[in-house]
Design an enzyme around this catalytic site. Structure first.
Site, PDB file in Angstrom:
ATOM      1  N   CYS A 224      -8.143  -1.585  -3.242  1.00 22.67           N
ATOM      2  CA  CYS A 224      -8.499   0.698  -3.530  1.00 22.67           C
ATOM      3  C   CYS A 224      -8.988   0.112  -3.232  1.00 22.67           C
ATOM      4  CB  CYS A 224      -7.950  -0.059  -5.006  1.00 22.67           C
ATOM      5  SG  CYS A 224      -6.417  -0.696  -5.797  1.00 22.67           S
TER       6      CYS A 224
ATOM      7  N   GLY B 269      -6.013   2.039   0.985  1.00 21.36           N
ATOM      8  CA  GLY B 269      -4.513   2.383   0.222  1.00 21.36           C
ATOM      9  C   GLY B 269      -4.470   3.197  -0.250  1.00 21.36           C
TER      10      GLY B 269
ATOM     11  N   ASP C   5      -6.440 -13.170  16.312  1.00 23.51           N
ATOM     12  CA  ASP C   5      -5.884 -12.323  15.620  1.00 23.51           C
ATOM     13  C   ASP C   5      -6.854 -12.418  14.095  1.00 23.51           C
ATOM     14  OD1 ASP C   5      -4.922 -10.269  13.786  1.00 23.51           O
ATOM     15  OD2 ASP C   5      -2.683 -11.185  14.457  1.00 23.51           O
ATOM     16  N   ASP C   6      -6.262 -12.018  12.833  1.00 23.24           N
ATOM     17  CA  ASP C   6      -7.705 -12.236  11.934  1.00 23.24           C
ATOM     18  C   ASP C   6      -6.792 -12.852  10.694  1.00 23.24           C
ATOM     19  OD1 ASP C   6      -6.525 -10.164   9.534  1.00 23.24           O
ATOM     20  OD2 ASP C   6      -6.362  -8.910  11.543  1.00 23.24           O
TER      21      ASP C   6
ATOM     22  N   ASN D 278     -10.681  -0.722  -9.304  1.00 26.37           N
ATOM     23  CA  ASN D 278     -10.176  -1.228  -7.609  1.00 26.37           C
ATOM     24  C   ASN D 278     -10.674  -3.081  -8.457  1.00 26.37           C
ATOM     25  OD1 ASN D 278     -12.040  -2.563  -4.218  1.00 26.37           O
ATOM     26  ND2 ASN D 278      -9.656  -2.420  -5.387  1.00 26.37           N
ATOM     27  N   GLY D 279      -9.113  -3.745  -7.987  1.00 22.57           N
ATOM     28  CA  GLY D 279      -9.384  -4.975  -8.317  1.00 22.57           C
ATOM     29  C   GLY D 279      -8.051  -5.598  -9.196  1.00 22.57           C
TER      30      GLY D 279
ATOM     31  N   TYR E 215     -10.652  -9.368   6.853  1.00 25.05           N
ATOM     32  CA  TYR E 215     -10.172  -7.729   7.884  1.00 25.05           C
ATOM     33  C   TYR E 215      -9.831  -6.875   6.602  1.00 25.05           C
ATOM     34  CZ  TYR E 215      -5.436  -5.744   6.766  1.00 25.05           C
ATOM     35  OH  TYR E 215      -3.700  -5.026   6.667  1.00 25.05           O
TER      36      TYR E 215
HETATM   37  P1  AMP Z   1       1.939 -12.096   8.282  1.00 22.60           P
HETATM   38  O1  AMP Z   1       2.686 -11.150   9.302  1.00 22.60           O
HETATM   39  O2  AMP Z   1       2.146 -11.655   7.708  1.00 22.60           O
HETATM   40  O3  AMP Z   1       0.808 -13.087   8.804  1.00 22.60           O
HETATM   41  O4  AMP Z   1       0.793 -10.454   7.981  1.00 22.60           O
HETATM   42  C1  AMP Z   1      -0.749 -11.005   9.219  1.00 22.60           C
HETATM   43  C2  AMP Z   1      -1.697  -9.757   9.369  1.00 22.60           C
HETATM   44  O5  AMP Z   1      -1.521  -8.353   8.762  1.00 22.60           O
HETATM   45  C3  AMP Z   1      -2.410 -10.205   9.958  1.00 22.60           C
HETATM   46  O6  AMP Z   1      -2.503  -9.908  11.172  1.00 22.60           O
HETATM   47  C4  AMP Z   1      -3.658  -8.553   9.148  1.00 22.60           C
HETATM   48  O7  AMP Z   1      -4.093  -7.732  10.124  1.00 22.60           O
HETATM   49  C5  AMP Z   1      -2.728  -8.352   8.036  1.00 22.60           C
HETATM   50  N1  AMP Z   1      -3.366  -8.651   6.801  1.00 22.60           N
HETATM   51  C6  AMP Z   1      -3.493 -10.080   6.393  1.00 22.60           C
HETATM   52  N2  AMP Z   1      -4.248  -9.796   4.913  1.00 22.60           N
HETATM   53  C7  AMP Z   1      -2.986  -8.531   4.665  1.00 22.60           C
HETATM   54  C8  AMP Z   1      -2.971  -8.362   2.975  1.00 22.60           C
HETATM   55  N3  AMP Z   1      -3.510  -8.915   1.901  1.00 22.60           N
HETATM   56  N4  AMP Z   1      -2.145  -6.617   3.347  1.00 22.60           N
HETATM   57  C9  AMP Z   1      -2.259  -6.262   4.280  1.00 22.60           C
HETATM   58  N5  AMP Z   1      -2.078  -6.679   5.675  1.00 22.60           N
HETATM   59  C10 AMP Z   1      -2.523  -8.169   5.622  1.00 22.60           C
END
Ligand code: AMP
Length: 489
Positions: A12, A38, A357-358, A113-114, A254
């Site tokens: 949030c 959010g 990717d992150d 937030n939390g 992220y």
């Molecule tokens: P996935 O497709 O489930 O492997 O999601 C990976 C992608 O979701 C990453 O490329 C991130 O940019 C993004 N991501 C990482 N953590 C979260 C999170 N907690 N909520 C939403 N998106 C996320």
């Protein structure tokens, strides 16, 4: 076989201002800068000479506040606001914040937030003692604790309540005559104070909101602190000395916006350094570097710079697909990802690509993007991830509460590589992540919470302990899941 995956939630965002004649409009624009934290709901409560008035609703800020009248109605010199993505409680309007409580001796607004780790126990005790809850979010607990405190002073009551709740919390509270900002003893979530040109103080989850309001950064709120803002400025108090800095590392990886600074570190620079370290840890023979928009572009630029490979725009994101994460099934979610990202054929055709990717959570996004690139003619796709494998759930404010959802909890790196169809796959090491962020602190793990990667939770898990033990025993066969998901484009 159908495989239901709960949507992954971001966190949030909180914003508040004290001492501005157009407080609700300032708060609107502050929240606008925090919309990435959010998208499920938003609200603002304004304070007009002690009279509190609020407006909240489901959806994006622009869906909740449709025209000037929605803001003009919220008169007053102070306001707090919230953008929500549920981490506790469901997505009904009842859970949209700030909560506005009306007592015989005054009003009170609260935003959070939390995620509290002892919420269930506290709520049960409070209910057994007559408390009535209006939502199923964990935020209301604090208000009940404050009201039940026998401390003679308001600040003392708040301190007592803050010492009772456990877990991850950044709070913004507003009474008739002050605004209070407080942070948990580990500072999992960022929270900072700024000042506007007219002298009004603002509090925000991220400093990017200060930039968009022309406000200057004053200071980060530290773990264990309570800041009281009123017509005389602000004062700093503490409710505990028992603090250890453990900022959520995913904020840097992220969640946060690249133009935000957290604990003095710029998020874009930290991400760029993650990319540089990835290039040092994993040199790859390739033609171009491509980042997954938007959160991975900083890391991709770092990888390109360090490796000497050209940085190219090989993937484009449709900026108007707002909320693909709300789709409930894996199959629908796959379609959402496809709506969101496209490959730039003329850039990627015939190329050996380093795809940055992150993070990989379930693996859906990476698998989708690798196949997009290959279908567009990429010769090789080497995936590098600017965080270590996500193996453990989070209980402090990110809605990943089961290991079943995490592909790296169930598979080796080589298995994940096969599942996502990459030619090679590398993750940043824990050390690489800590050093890339480089917080100035002697706290463990460089002042970061690394629990998602190593399971070392900085606090007891309280109500979640049993759930955590159970989730450690869970195992999902992602190969089966992948087979069940149609691969068409
Ligand atoms: P996935 O497709 O489930 O492997 O999601 C990976 C992608 O979701 C990453 O490329 C991130 O940019 C993004 N991501 C990482 N953590 C979260 C999170 N907690 N909520 C939403 N998106 C996320």
């Amino acid at each position: 076989m159908t495989y239901e995956v709960k949507s992954l939630n971001e966190e949030c965002g909180l914003f508040g201002v004290w001492g501005h004649t157009d407080a609700s409009r300032v708060t609107y624009f502050g929240l606008h800068a925090l919309q990435h934290r959010g998208q499920e709901g938003a609200g603002i409560v304004a304070n007009d000479s002690g009279k509190l008035n609020g407006h909240r609703g489901l959806g994006l800020l622009s869906e909740v506040f449709r025209d000037d009248r929605d803001i003009d109605r919220l008169t007053g010199n102070a306001a707090i606001g919230h953008v929500r993505y549920a981490t506790s409680g469901n997505g009904s309007i009842d859970n949209i914040q700030p909560f506005h409580f009306k007592f015989y001796d005054g009003d009170f607004a609260l935003a959070h937030n939390g995620n509290l780790t002892n919420n269930r126990t506290l709520r049960k005790e409070l209910e057994q003692n007559g408390a009535i809850f209006h939502s199923n979010s964990d935020t209301e607990v604090l208000m009940h604790l404050i009201r039940r405190s026998h401390h003679p002073e308001f600040c003392g009551k708040v301190k007592e309540a803050l010492n009772t709740v456990k877990g991850g919390f950044a709070y913004l509270l507003m009474t008739e005559d002050c605004m209070i900002a407080a942070l948990d003893p580990n500072g999992f979530r960022p929270l900072a104070i700024g000042q506007m040109q007219n002298g009004a103080y603002v509090v925000s989850s991220e400093t990017c909101a200060f930039e968009s309001l022309g406000a200057t950064f004053v200071r980060d709120i530290q773990p264990g602190e309570i800041i009281i803002l009123n017509d005389n400025g602000y004062t700093i108090h503490r409710y505990t000395e028992d603090t250890v800095l453990q900022i959520c590392s995913m904020e840097f990886v992220y969640f946060a916006r690249p133009d935000s600074n957290i604990a003095g570190v710029n998020v874009h620079k930290a991400r760029k350094e993650m990319g540089r370290r990835l290039a040092i840890e994993n040199p790859i023979e390739a033609d171009i570097v491509v980042g997954v928009p938007n959160s991975s572009l900083s890391a991709a630029s770092g990888y390109a710079e360090k490796s000497g490979l050209p940085y190219e725009m090989g993937i484009v994101k449709n900026q108007y697909v707002q909320r693909t994460f709300i789709q409930p099934t894996q199959e629908l979610r796959e379609q959402g990802v496809r709506m969101k990202l496209s490959a730039v054929r003329s850039v990627v055709e015939g190329k050996r690509i380093v795809l940055v990717d992150d993070s990989i959570v379930r693996g859906t996004t990476s698998r989708r993007i690798v196949s997009l690139l290959k279908e567009a003619g990429a010769k090789e796709v080497h995936v590098v991830i600017s965080s270590p494998p996500l193996k453990y759930p989070c209980f402090y404010g990110i809605d990943i509460q089961s290991r079943r959802e995490l592909i790296a909890a169930n598979h080796s790196v080589e298995e994940i590589r096969q599942i996502i169809g990459a030619d090679s796959l590398y993750f940043l090491t824990e050390e690489g992540l800590i050093n890339s962020i480089g917080l100035e602190t002697t706290a463990p793990y460089g002042g970061l919470c690394m629990a998602y990667f190593n399971g070392d939770y900085p606090t007891p898990l309280y109500d979640y302990e049993e759930h955590f033990q159970k989730t450690m025993e869970e195992h999902t066969d992602f190969f089966e899941v992948c087979k069940a998901v149609p691969q068409k484009n």
